[in-house]
Design a protein around this motif. Sequence first.
Motif, PDB file in Angstrom:
ATOM      1  N   SER A 250      50.862 -13.485 -18.548  1.00  0.00           N
ATOM      2  CA  SER A 250      50.926 -13.483 -19.832  1.00  0.00           C
ATOM      3  C   SER A 250      52.292 -13.776 -20.565  1.00  0.00           C
ATOM      4  O   SER A 250      53.429 -13.524 -19.996  1.00  0.00           O
ATOM      5  N   CYS A 251      52.395 -14.648 -21.471  1.00  0.00           N
ATOM      6  CA  CYS A 251      53.656 -15.203 -21.961  1.00  0.00           C
ATOM      7  C   CYS A 251      53.309 -15.656 -23.693  1.00  0.00           C
ATOM      8  O   CYS A 251      52.890 -16.605 -23.880  1.00  0.00           O
ATOM      9  N   THR A 252      53.826 -14.644 -24.430  1.00  0.00           N
ATOM     10  CA  THR A 252      53.438 -14.809 -25.659  1.00  0.00           C
ATOM     11  C   THR A 252      54.935 -15.093 -26.368  1.00  0.00           C
ATOM     12  O   THR A 252      55.069 -15.375 -27.614  1.00  0.00           O
ATOM     13  N   GLU A 253      55.912 -14.631 -25.474  1.00  0.00           N
ATOM     14  CA  GLU A 253      57.351 -15.047 -26.130  1.00  0.00           C
ATOM     15  C   GLU A 253      58.273 -15.138 -24.812  1.00  0.00           C
ATOM     16  O   GLU A 253      57.974 -14.563 -23.733  1.00  0.00           O
ATOM     17  N   ILE A 254      58.913 -16.258 -24.949  1.00  0.00           N
ATOM     18  CA  ILE A 254      59.942 -16.611 -23.859  1.00  0.00           C
ATOM     19  C   ILE A 254      61.533 -16.673 -24.357  1.00  0.00           C
ATOM     20  O   ILE A 254      61.510 -17.568 -25.489  1.00  0.00           O
ATOM     21  N   GLN A 255      62.452 -15.714 -23.833  1.00  0.00           N
ATOM     22  CA  GLN A 255      63.873 -15.860 -24.384  1.00  0.00           C
ATOM     23  C   GLN A 255      64.606 -16.603 -23.193  1.00  0.00           C
ATOM     24  O   GLN A 255      64.490 -16.089 -22.211  1.00  0.00           O
ATOM     25  N   THR A 264      64.596 -19.224 -28.261  1.00  0.00           N
ATOM     26  CA  THR A 264      63.246 -18.273 -28.175  1.00  0.00           C
ATOM     27  C   THR A 264      62.230 -19.123 -28.570  1.00  0.00           C
ATOM     28  O   THR A 264      62.179 -19.890 -29.562  1.00  0.00           O
ATOM     29  N   ARG A 266      57.959 -18.586 -29.414  1.00  0.00           N
ATOM     30  CA  ARG A 266      56.762 -17.715 -29.644  1.00  0.00           C
ATOM     31  C   ARG A 266      55.525 -18.287 -29.884  1.00  0.00           C
ATOM     32  O   ARG A 266      55.354 -19.078 -30.462  1.00  0.00           O
ATOM     33  N   VAL A 385      63.832 -13.971 -20.041  1.00  0.00           N
ATOM     34  CA  VAL A 385      62.728 -12.829 -20.391  1.00  0.00           C
ATOM     35  C   VAL A 385      61.407 -13.317 -20.711  1.00  0.00           C
ATOM     36  O   VAL A 385      61.300 -14.363 -21.853  1.00  0.00           O
ATOM     37  N   ILE A 386      60.269 -12.983 -20.352  1.00  0.00           N
ATOM     38  CA  ILE A 386      58.881 -13.480 -20.763  1.00  0.00           C
ATOM     39  C   ILE A 386      58.266 -12.037 -21.106  1.00  0.00           C
ATOM     40  O   ILE A 386      58.208 -11.218 -20.476  1.00  0.00           O
ATOM     41  N   ASN A 387      57.685 -12.151 -22.567  1.00  0.00           N
ATOM     42  CA  ASN A 387      56.923 -11.185 -22.670  1.00  0.00           C
ATOM     43  C   ASN A 387      55.396 -11.601 -23.061  1.00  0.00           C
ATOM     44  O   ASN A 387      55.345 -12.604 -23.493  1.00  0.00           O
TER      45      ASN A 387
END
Length: 387
Positions: A250-255, A264, A266, A385-387
């Motif tokens: 999953s990746c809804t945001e990557i910093q 960033t 999103r 950073v992957i969220n």
Amino acid sequence: MKRMDLNKKSLTIFLAMTLAMASLSGCGKDDSSNSDVNFADIAGTNQPQQTQEQPSVDETTEEIETPVEETREGMYRSEITNEWIDESLQNQRPIAVMVDNEKKALPHFGLTEADVVYEMMNSTQNGRVTRLMAIVKDWGKITQFGSIRSTRPTNVMLAGEWNAVLCHDGGPYHIDAYIAKPYNNNFSGGFSRVKNGKPTEFTEYICTGDLDKKFSNSKYTTEYNEYYQGPHYNFSNTELNLGDRDDSFSCTEIQLPFPHNSSTLRYNESTGTYDYYEYGQAHQDPQHNNAQLTFKNLLIQNCSFNQLDPNGYMIYNVVDNPNNNPNVCVGYYITNGKGIDVTWLKADQSDKTIFMDKATGEEVEINTGKTYVALVPSDSWNDVVIN
């Protein structure tokens, strides 16, 4: 009595024929599994005699139709985004525009017109400030784009991948050997100056008519030349959903580890694209009603680099392959809220960077739309950073 005798005789003949047929056909699964296969029959070169009428195609199976490729009058699919654009642009080469990414350079004008945007460290100093390079196919519609700044050796090589004319304003002497390469065409300086209340270095933009004049006064063709390598990316014929794969994440945001501007991206579920943010705010384009800069595809590329002098000038080692650097030539492909691991290779300075699915080793397919490419320094790759 005669009629009964005849019936018995007929019955006897019928039973004898049935037994004979049974003996010929054999019995059990072992016989059928050991039977000989005639590959000529499979190939259709031997035609057996038909002893009874065969059912028609409509009675046995539904007819399979071959999909017809979509066409649109006066349009073609862009080799850069796979989107439908005017067919008059088909042979027109793109430009690659160096865009200043200092906070003082904001807002950027016209950047939503880019088909592909690269972001990469521009110097090891000043918090590893990044610079953008925008690939624009339909540059004839530009009315104001920039602001324009200097280039670096890495950008010369990446612009060569697209057979693009690199638009910049000078650069350090480290670019000289790369600018001199035959695959490179570039316009350096001489673009319009726009009064915006900022220091001079933040006032240069590509404006209406600038590129027409540049091409007219140069030996460069506006069309692809002998260094053009064909479509750059491998586009999927259908909308990709990486969530169907067991190895996706999953990746809804990557910093990204760009400390100067904190880039960033999103995921925007309403548009199915990734919105770009930097300096703690949404990136908007005043040239187009403050439209949000957004991308369908993200390619995040781990890449080593060398510092060229004490002033912080540097070059990415973009000519590389996973056989030589298996722990460096890696990255991510991200789309529709999911991502997969990829590897990458670039065989020579002007050759395309090819991204490959790490699980299959085949060139990765990407979705139709705009693409963002980040070159992340290898020494900070673990800080993504992957969220």
